[in-house]
Design a protein around this motif. Structure first.
Motif, PDB file in Angstrom:
ATOM      1  N   VAL A  95       0.843  -1.197   0.000  1.00 61.03           N
ATOM      2  CA  VAL A  95       0.000   0.000   0.000  1.00 61.03           C
ATOM      3  C   VAL A  95       0.878   1.246   0.000  1.00 61.03           C
ATOM      4  N   ALA A 136       0.396   3.458  -3.347  1.00 57.79           N
ATOM      5  CA  ALA A 136      -0.574   4.540  -3.158  1.00 57.79           C
ATOM      6  C   ALA A 136       0.111   5.898  -3.123  1.00 57.79           C
ATOM      7  N   TRP A 194      -2.314   7.389   1.972  1.00 59.88           N
ATOM      8  CA  TRP A 194      -3.090   6.381   2.674  1.00 59.88           C
ATOM      9  C   TRP A 194      -3.121   6.724   4.154  1.00 59.88           C
ATOM     10  N   PHE A 223      -6.762   4.268   0.946  1.00 55.20           N
ATOM     11  CA  PHE A 223      -5.647   4.700   0.106  1.00 55.20           C
ATOM     12  C   PHE A 223      -6.196   5.376  -1.143  1.00 55.20           C
TER      13      PHE A 223
END
Length: 100
Positions: free
Chosen positions: A56, A60, A63, A80
């Motif tokens: 993530v 991203a 997030w 995210f």
């Protein structure tokens, strides 16, 4: 979503996706009361688990985690966003994934 199922013991998990003018936002809600800051784990190359938040963070643009903002009113959300950075041509940035 997998982290919520695996780590929270929450009987209900909701997924929300929102199309933004410059990207997308994904939110996972669970009933687990703790909304403490989450951090990617320092995992070894051979580890079979622990890369969810690392991915993530790498993929991203932004997030975070916060108290749930859904109708049940308890628990937390992890979200995210992935945004275009190309002036609107539809091409997304290339992620950088660190080799650990």
């Amino acid at each position: 979503m997998t982290d919520a199922v695996t780590h929270t013991g929450s009987p209900t998990i909701d997924l929300e996706t929102v199309v933004l003018h410059d990207g997308v936002r994904v939110v996972v809600y669970d009933d687990h009361a703790a909304a403490e800051p989450l951090a990617a784990l320092d995992v070894s190359r051979d580890s079979e688990h622990g890369r969810g938040l690392l991915l993530v963070q790498a993929l991203a643009d932004d997030w975070g985690v916060g108290p749930a903002a859904h109708p049940r009113g308890k628990g937390k959300n992890v979200w995210f966003e992935i945004r275009r950075d190309d002036g609107g041509t539809g091409i997304y940035r290339t992620p950088t994934i660190l080799d650990t």
